[in-house]
Design a protein around this motif. Structure first.
Motif, mmCIF file in Angstrom:
data_model
loop_
_atom_site.group_PDB
_atom_site.id
_atom_site.type_symbol
_atom_site.label_atom_id
_atom_site.label_comp_id
_atom_site.label_asym_id
_atom_site.label_seq_id
_atom_site.Cartn_x
_atom_site.Cartn_y
_atom_site.Cartn_z
ATOM 1 N N LEU A 176 34.189 -3.472 -39.811
ATOM 2 C CA LEU A 176 33.667 -3.061 -38.506
ATOM 3 C C LEU A 176 32.823 -4.173 -37.891
ATOM 4 O O LEU A 176 32.115 -4.887 -38.605
ATOM 5 N N PRO A 177 32.839 -4.321 -36.559
ATOM 6 C CA PRO A 177 31.923 -5.270 -35.919
ATOM 7 C C PRO A 177 30.487 -4.791 -36.073
ATOM 8 O O PRO A 177 30.226 -3.579 -36.190
ATOM 9 N N ASP A 178 29.543 -5.723 -36.089
ATOM 10 C CA ASP A 178 28.146 -5.364 -36.335
ATOM 11 C C ASP A 178 27.612 -4.346 -35.340
ATOM 12 O O ASP A 178 26.826 -3.455 -35.710
ATOM 13 N N ASP A 179 28.003 -4.460 -34.064
ATOM 14 C CA ASP A 179 27.469 -3.509 -33.097
ATOM 15 C C ASP A 179 27.952 -2.088 -33.392
ATOM 16 O O ASP A 179 27.233 -1.112 -33.150
ATOM 17 N N ARG A 180 29.149 -1.951 -33.956
ATOM 18 C CA ARG A 180 29.640 -0.627 -34.349
ATOM 19 C C ARG A 180 28.890 -0.111 -35.562
ATOM 20 O O ARG A 180 28.577 1.083 -35.652
ATOM 21 N N LYS A 181 28.592 -0.994 -36.491
ATOM 22 C CA LYS A 181 27.824 -0.585 -37.664
ATOM 23 C C LYS A 181 26.446 -0.078 -37.267
ATOM 24 O O LYS A 181 25.955 0.914 -37.803
ATOM 25 N N ARG A 182 25.832 -0.751 -36.312
ATOM 26 C CA ARG A 182 24.477 -0.367 -35.902
ATOM 27 C C ARG A 182 24.440 0.988 -35.195
ATOM 28 O O ARG A 182 23.374 1.594 -35.099
ATOM 29 N N ARG A 183 25.598 1.444 -34.691
ATOM 30 C CA ARG A 183 25.622 2.714 -33.971
ATOM 31 C C ARG A 183 25.841 3.916 -34.892
ATOM 32 O O ARG A 183 25.898 5.057 -34.417
ATOM 33 N N LEU A 184 25.947 3.693 -36.197
ATOM 34 C CA LEU A 184 26.091 4.812 -37.122
ATOM 35 C C LEU A 184 24.886 5.749 -36.993
ATOM 36 O O LEU A 184 23.739 5.306 -36.906
ATOM 37 N N ALA A 185 25.156 7.052 -36.985
ATOM 38 C CA ALA A 185 24.089 8.036 -36.788
ATOM 39 C C ALA A 185 23.001 7.946 -37.851
ATOM 40 O O ALA A 185 21.826 8.193 -37.564
ATOM 41 N N VAL A 186 23.386 7.583 -39.082
ATOM 42 C CA VAL A 186 22.392 7.531 -40.164
ATOM 43 C C VAL A 186 21.372 6.416 -39.957
ATOM 44 O O VAL A 186 20.349 6.378 -40.646
ATOM 45 N N LEU A 187 21.631 5.512 -39.027
ATOM 46 C CA LEU A 187 20.700 4.417 -38.745
ATOM 47 C C LEU A 187 19.856 4.685 -37.509
ATOM 48 O O LEU A 187 19.034 3.858 -37.129
ATOM 49 N N ASP A 188 20.059 5.840 -36.899
ATOM 50 C CA ASP A 188 19.361 6.192 -35.659
ATOM 51 C C ASP A 188 18.391 7.340 -35.931
ATOM 52 O O ASP A 188 18.831 8.451 -36.255
ATOM 53 N N PRO A 189 17.081 7.116 -35.814
ATOM 54 C CA PRO A 189 16.121 8.186 -36.122
ATOM 55 C C PRO A 189 16.264 9.416 -35.236
ATOM 56 O O PRO A 189 15.743 10.481 -35.566
ATOM 57 N N ARG A 190 16.994 9.302 -34.130
ATOM 58 C CA ARG A 190 17.215 10.474 -33.271
ATOM 59 C C ARG A 190 18.256 11.415 -33.851
ATOM 60 O O ARG A 190 18.356 12.568 -33.413
ATOM 61 N N HIS A 191 19.030 10.951 -34.827
ATOM 62 C CA HIS A 191 20.153 11.743 -35.317
ATOM 63 C C HIS A 191 20.170 11.949 -36.825
ATOM 64 O O HIS A 191 21.122 12.542 -37.345
ATOM 65 N N THR A 192 19.173 11.476 -37.526
ATOM 66 C CA THR A 192 19.203 11.574 -38.982
ATOM 67 C C THR A 192 17.822 11.926 -39.513
ATOM 68 O O THR A 192 16.891 12.203 -38.732
ATOM 69 N N THR A 193 17.658 11.948 -40.810
ATOM 70 C CA THR A 193 16.366 12.236 -41.428
ATOM 71 C C THR A 193 15.374 11.152 -41.041
ATOM 72 O O THR A 193 15.600 9.971 -41.304
ATOM 73 N N ALA A 194 14.290 11.570 -40.408
ATOM 74 C CA ALA A 194 13.378 10.594 -39.806
ATOM 75 C C ALA A 194 11.948 11.108 -39.782
ATOM 76 O O ALA A 194 11.682 12.294 -39.984
ATOM 77 N N SER A 195 11.039 10.188 -39.522
ATOM 78 C CA SER A 195 9.618 10.518 -39.416
ATOM 79 C C SER A 195 8.955 9.389 -38.633
ATOM 80 O O SER A 195 9.611 8.706 -37.849
ATOM 81 N N THR A 196 7.665 9.178 -38.867
ATOM 82 C CA THR A 196 6.954 8.016 -38.345
ATOM 83 C C THR A 196 6.141 7.416 -39.484
ATOM 84 O O THR A 196 5.784 8.130 -40.433
#
Length: 309
Positions: A176-196
């Motif tokens: 996958l191109p890097d920009d596609r890899k970065r869009r994975l939901a698990v890397l986005d705190p808006r869509h995965t297990t997250a905190s501050t």
């Protein structure tokens, strides 16, 4: 300015970092009785911005397990069989070639000490996802979200990449191109297990003060965090005589760790450090060292500031 110095440390490793460090007040001879140090300073770099926490969620998992044990809801010696259908691959039971049987408390041990994802999933299934979510709310972690266990996150990645299993993912993901890899939901705190970072240090503060549950439960989690085998991040930023109890988390391009550093003079510091690399192929040792260095710089600043008051 200490914050800018820390940002430069991360930038030098090709990463952007977020950090929160807070001194804890621990009464002499009363290990585990800690609160935020009265009038204490803090070091905060993006401390209130959301971050993916990945395996750091296992601290909450272990805490809820320990609370249920102390309440008599679970027998820590209850046996669990780990089969091929349960295994995700990786450390501990997750990487076993044959079925194994162990206790619930040993599942907690493996989930924390070697970040065993299969152990975490089985423990989560036993204690309940909703109870872990409720625990976060009870502890005032209003910005913390837990979407599921490790298997849920893995299945999310497989689905996005269009892979049927881990083997196929290992082939498809690198292409996958890097920009596609970065869009994975698990890397986005808006869509995965997250905190501050600030909420994570709050969790540590509550555990070290026996305010996150019964003292026995908090002590159990502190002990497990002290058994973590990975010593390449926070530990790398401190002298040999400083002990660090911590939990790591890792995803592609994301590196994180939360823990408490204890100095020989009895001073304790709650630390949460998160790094996101610009280049997904960035050297992990370089980023890990930067995380330790940033934490060490922040704690050093707080120690100097405290001595000058």
């Amino acid at each position: 300015m200490i914050e800018e110095r820390i940002r430069q440390v991360f930038a030098g490793a090709g990463a952007e970092g977020q950090l929160h460090v807070l001194p804890l007040h621990v009464r002499a001879g009363a290990a585990g009785e800690a609160g935020a140090e009265p009038g204490a300073h803090e070091v905060a770099v993006g401390a209130d911005a959301p971050v993916v926490i990945a395996s750091i969620f296992k601290v909450l998992l272990a805490l809820e397990f320990a609370r249920q044990v102390v309440a008599g809801q679970l027998d820590p010696r209850e046996r669990v069989r780990v089969t091929a259908a349960d295994r995700l691959g990786g450390w501990g039971t997750a990487g076993c070639l044959d079925d194994v049987e162990l206790s619930l408390r040993d599942l907690a041990h493996f989930a924390m000490s070697v970040s065993d994802n299969t152990a975490a999933d089985l423990l989560l299934a036993r204690i309940g996802l909703d109870t872990v979510r409720l625990l976060a709310k009870e502890l005032g972690m209003e910005r913390t979200r837990i979407v599921g266990g490790p298997r849920d996150l893995l299945e999310s990645m497989l689905a996005e990449v269009g892979a049927r299993d881990e083997r196929e993912f290992a082939v498809r993901y690198p292409a996958l191109p890097d920009d596609r890899k970065r869009r994975l939901a698990v890397l986005d705190p808006r869509h995965t297990t997250a905190s501050t970072p600030r909420e994570i240090t709050r969790l540590l503060q509550l555990i070290w003060s026996n305010a996150a549950g019964p003292p026995e439960a908090c002590a159990f989690v502190r002990d497990l965090m002290g058994r973590q085998v990975f010593r390449h991040r926070l530990v790398s930023g401190f002298p040999d005589d400083v002990t660090v109890a911590a939990k790591t988390g890792t995803l592609p391009g994301l590196h994180m760790e939360a823990g408490v550093a204890r100095y020989p003079d009895g001073a304790h510091y709650a630390i949460a450090v998160f790094a996101r690399t610009h280049d997904l192929a960035a050297s992990r040792p370089t980023v890990d060292t930067a995380m330790g260095r940033a934490a060490g710089i922040a704690v050093g600043y707080l120690r100097e500031s405290g001595n000058s008051r």
